[in-house]
Design a protein around this motif. Structure first.
Motif, PDB file in Angstrom:
ATOM      1  N   THR A   1      47.089  40.763  -3.981  1.00 57.73           N
ATOM      2  CA  THR A   1      47.049  40.718  -2.517  1.00 57.73           C
ATOM      3  C   THR A   1      48.391  41.147  -1.938  1.00 57.73           C
ATOM      4  N   PRO A   2      48.393  42.051  -0.970  1.00 59.39           N
ATOM      5  CA  PRO A   2      49.632  42.375  -0.256  1.00 59.39           C
ATOM      6  C   PRO A   2      49.954  41.282   0.761  1.00 59.39           C
ATOM      7  N   VAL A   3      50.632  40.254   0.286  1.00 63.39           N
ATOM      8  CA  VAL A   3      50.829  39.031   1.071  1.00 63.39           C
ATOM      9  C   VAL A   3      51.421  39.314   2.448  1.00 63.39           C
ATOM     10  N   MET A   4      52.351  40.264   2.516  1.00 62.22           N
ATOM     11  CA  MET A   4      53.048  40.502   3.780  1.00 62.22           C
ATOM     12  C   MET A   4      52.142  41.060   4.878  1.00 62.22           C
ATOM     13  N   LYS A   5      50.954  41.563   4.531  1.00 59.14           N
ATOM     14  CA  LYS A   5      50.006  41.999   5.554  1.00 59.14           C
ATOM     15  C   LYS A   5      49.472  40.821   6.358  1.00 59.14           C
ATOM     16  N   TYR A   6      49.497  39.646   5.755  1.00 55.62           N
ATOM     17  CA  TYR A   6      48.775  38.522   6.332  1.00 55.62           C
ATOM     18  C   TYR A   6      49.631  37.300   6.647  1.00 55.62           C
ATOM     19  N   HIS A   7      50.773  37.124   5.981  1.00 56.06           N
ATOM     20  CA  HIS A   7      51.381  35.790   5.994  1.00 56.06           C
ATOM     21  C   HIS A   7      51.886  35.357   7.365  1.00 56.06           C
ATOM     22  N   GLU A   8      52.318  36.288   8.205  1.00 57.79           N
ATOM     23  CA  GLU A   8      52.849  35.852   9.499  1.00 57.79           C
ATOM     24  C   GLU A   8      51.759  35.316  10.412  1.00 57.79           C
ATOM     25  N   PHE A   9      50.623  36.019  10.528  1.00 54.44           N
ATOM     26  CA  PHE A   9      49.598  35.486  11.432  1.00 54.44           C
ATOM     27  C   PHE A   9      48.885  34.283  10.843  1.00 54.44           C
TER      28      PHE A   9
ATOM     29  N   MET B   1      50.573  32.021   9.145  1.00 53.95           N
ATOM     30  CA  MET B   1      51.541  30.984   9.526  1.00 53.95           C
ATOM     31  C   MET B   1      51.262  30.494  10.943  1.00 53.95           C
ATOM     32  N   LYS B   2      51.018  31.424  11.860  1.00 55.91           N
ATOM     33  CA  LYS B   2      50.742  31.041  13.245  1.00 55.91           C
ATOM     34  C   LYS B   2      49.460  30.215  13.338  1.00 55.91           C
ATOM     35  N   ALA B   3      48.461  30.559  12.520  1.00 53.85           N
ATOM     36  CA  ALA B   3      47.220  29.786  12.521  1.00 53.85           C
ATOM     37  C   ALA B   3      47.464  28.364  12.044  1.00 53.85           C
ATOM     38  N   ILE B   4      48.356  28.207  11.076  1.00 54.10           N
ATOM     39  CA  ILE B   4      48.710  26.864  10.603  1.00 54.10           C
ATOM     40  C   ILE B   4      49.473  26.088  11.665  1.00 54.10           C
ATOM     41  N   LEU B   5      50.496  26.715  12.233  1.00 51.77           N
ATOM     42  CA  LEU B   5      51.345  26.021  13.195  1.00 51.77           C
ATOM     43  C   LEU B   5      50.590  25.650  14.465  1.00 51.77           C
ATOM     44  N   SER B   6      49.561  26.418  14.804  1.00 54.00           N
ATOM     45  CA  SER B   6      48.744  26.099  15.978  1.00 54.00           C
ATOM     46  C   SER B   6      47.569  25.200  15.635  1.00 54.00           C
ATOM     47  N   GLU B   7      47.491  24.801  14.365  1.00 56.76           N
ATOM     48  CA  GLU B   7      46.454  23.904  13.841  1.00 56.76           C
ATOM     49  C   GLU B   7      45.058  24.513  13.900  1.00 56.76           C
ATOM     50  N   LYS B   8      44.987  25.827  13.866  1.00 54.85           N
ATOM     51  CA  LYS B   8      43.690  26.504  13.752  1.00 54.85           C
ATOM     52  C   LYS B   8      43.240  26.559  12.293  1.00 54.85           C
ATOM     53  N   ALA B   9      44.183  26.529  11.383  1.00 49.76           N
ATOM     54  CA  ALA B   9      43.875  26.569   9.953  1.00 49.76           C
ATOM     55  C   ALA B   9      44.297  25.253   9.307  1.00 49.76           C
ATOM     56  N   GLN B  10      43.453  24.734   8.434  1.00 49.22           N
ATOM     57  CA  GLN B  10      43.709  23.470   7.731  1.00 49.22           C
ATOM     58  C   GLN B  10      43.623  23.725   6.226  1.00 49.22           C
ATOM     59  N   ILE B  11      44.484  24.614   5.750  1.00 50.05           N
ATOM     60  CA  ILE B  11      44.354  25.080   4.379  1.00 50.05           C
ATOM     61  C   ILE B  11      44.688  23.995   3.353  1.00 50.05           C
ATOM     62  N   ALA B  12      45.673  23.140   3.618  1.00 45.57           N
ATOM     63  CA  ALA B  12      46.006  22.078   2.653  1.00 45.57           C
ATOM     64  C   ALA B  12      44.821  21.134   2.456  1.00 45.57           C
ATOM     65  N   LYS B  13      44.133  20.825   3.534  1.00 45.33           N
ATOM     66  CA  LYS B  13      42.951  19.974   3.441  1.00 45.33           C
ATOM     67  C   LYS B  13      41.833  20.678   2.676  1.00 45.33           C
ATOM     68  N   ALA B  14      41.648  21.965   2.947  1.00 44.80           N
ATOM     69  CA  ALA B  14      40.561  22.711   2.301  1.00 44.80           C
ATOM     70  C   ALA B  14      40.717  22.757   0.793  1.00 44.80           C
ATOM     71  N   VAL B  15      41.963  22.892   0.316  1.00 44.18           N
ATOM     72  CA  VAL B  15      42.183  23.016  -1.132  1.00 44.18           C
ATOM     73  C   VAL B  15      42.598  21.695  -1.777  1.00 44.18           C
TER      74      VAL B  15
ATOM     75  N   LYS C   1      60.499  33.719   7.578  1.00 40.22           N
ATOM     76  CA  LYS C   1      61.258  32.571   8.081  1.00 40.22           C
ATOM     77  C   LYS C   1      60.394  31.756   9.032  1.00 40.22           C
ATOM     78  N   PHE C   2      60.377  30.437   8.818  1.00 38.50           N
ATOM     79  CA  PHE C   2      59.643  29.567   9.724  1.00 38.50           C
ATOM     80  C   PHE C   2      60.476  29.349  10.986  1.00 38.50           C
TER      81      PHE C   2
END
Length: 418
Positions: free
Chosen positions: A347-355, A357-371, A161-162
């Motif tokens: 990939t076991p998505v649930m191992k990674y998706h929450e942190f 998400m935090k990287a996206i919301l804090s603008e540390k990750a720019q995945i939409a731009k990268a892909v 949940k976001f």
């Protein structure tokens, strides 16, 4: 509530169409690809989602090319982000109106593997084998999410949940990548042992390869080298700071890496290509073991290999009888001699998706731009498949209800007025 539901349906090799399908309920009904043992399975632990974003994946393309045993009529789509509009009687924590990311792995949360965070090999959701996914061949028959509405089981356990609905909608093009390719790319880099100062080779500049490259940067890699056969995709990799090797022009990967690093090897490598690999150099054709053998060749002794690229047990289009059953000529002796560590599988998505998400919301990750995220309508999905199959450097996001485009238009209008 309208009971109509439109979806992207596989119609045979090279063909997809947008068709009307049944509106979902909290039961897995019979249909194309549904395992008979799953028919009639009650899902009071599930929810119905109004799909906000659902993406075209390279794994979908393997089926659409006819390179799997997927049946005609299969509803496609395992990358799903949506709004909860109905909850089952056993759902306690998810509420109507929540915006959620759906891990592409379907997992019960009750079996031994799920309890060990190995949600990619849940033993209770697919009678054929451990592991399941929406809209995918041999994965139990759970209906895909390239649709207007979809049912998601085990909602309390699986769904992410976001925290803020408006913030989520503002960043939806990044957040929709949490269902698959961002965790998958991250898993490839993380399981390859990428850390501070690592030199990394990523085979493949499709969306998963680009996500792996971006993830390697987040993990602290000093140099990320991406190899591919398509210059447009390599240009996309260079757009966020990667070095590149065009393998349609060069067949000596080690020499190309040496020109970049001064040595012909890297610390870590990621195979983001999988079984439809091509040989390297001018005029090369399909050679399914090429990537696995090349990454072993260029990874240092004692290094690790992340292998999120898909390998299958049945490939009707394989180049020989061995390839058709997933038997490839892999130089395992080389990997053994160099004491390589391999990590494969979903990939076991649930191992990674929450942190992530935090990287996206804090603008540390720019995945939409990268892909290079590119929004299309549901009706444009067939053309999206066609363009993507030709190697376009884009990640197509299907916007079934027009939510993303309306949001984007409103934001542009607000900027003009300010």
């Amino acid at each position: 509530m309208s009971l109509s539901n439109r979806a992207v349906v596989y119609k045979g090799p090279g063909k997809v169409a947008v068709e009307n399908i049944e509106y979902p309920d909290l039961v897995l009904r019979d249909g194309p690809g549904v395992n008979p043992l799953n028919v009639g399975r009650k899902c009071d632990h599930g929810v119905i989602l109004k799909v906000i974003a659902t993406n075209i994946c390279g794994s979908d393309q393997h089926m659409v090319r006819g390179r799997t045993t997927a049946p005609s009529g299969l509803v496609l789509g395992h990358e799903i982000t949506g709004e909860v509009i109905e909850v089952g009687s056993d759902v306690e924590f998810m509420k109507v109106g929540d915006i959620v990311s759906v891990p592409f792995n379907i997992a019960c949360g009750r079996c031994r593997n799920c309890k060990s965070q190995d949600t990619h090999i849940c033993t209770n959701v697919n009678p054929d084998r451990p592991g399941s996914a929406y809209g995918y061949v041999d994965m139990g028959g759970w209906v895909g999410g390239q649709s207007e509405y979809v049912m998601v089981p085990y909602a309390d356990f699986q769904l992410l949940k976001f925290p803020d609905k408006e913030q989520a909608l503002d960043k939806i093009q990044d957040l929709t990548m949490l269902s698959d390719i961002f965790p998958t790319g991250f898993h490839g880099a993380f399981s390859a042992g990428v850390g501070i100062g690592s030199t990394v080779y990523v085979a493949g500049a499709g969306p998963v390869g680009l996500a792996a490259a971006h993830s390697a940067q987040l993990l602290g890699a000093s140099v990320v080298i991406v190899g591919d056969l398509i210059e447009e995709r390599l240009e996309q990799a260079r757009s966020f700071g990667c070095e590149t090797v065009n393998l349609s022009k060069h067949d000596r990967l080690g020499e190309q890496i040496e020109q970049i690093l001064g040595v012909p090897e890297v610390d870590c490598a990621v195979d983001a290509v999988g079984f439809e690999a091509s040989g390297h150099g001018p005029g090369s054709g399909e050679a399914p073991a090429t990537v696995l053998n090349s990454v072993m060749t260029v990874t240092r002794a004692g290094g690790r290999l992340g292998i999120p690229g898909l390998y299958v047990t049945g490939d009707p289009g394989g180049i020989d009888d061995d390839a058709k059953e997933g038997t490839l000529k892999i130089r395992i002796g080389l990997g053994w001699a160099k004491a390589h560590h391999f990590v494969t599988g979903q990939t076991p998505v649930m191992k990674y998706h929450e942190f992530l998400m935090k990287a996206i919301l804090s603008e540390k990750a720019q995945i939409a731009k990268a892909v290079n995220a590119t929004v299309i309508s549901l009706d444009e999905a067939p053309s999206g498949y066609e363009v993507f199959d030709k190697g376009a450097a884009k990640k197509f996001i299907i916007d079934p209800h027009g939510v993303i485009r309306k949001r984007t238009a409103a934001a542009k209008d607000a900027i003009k007025m300010s």
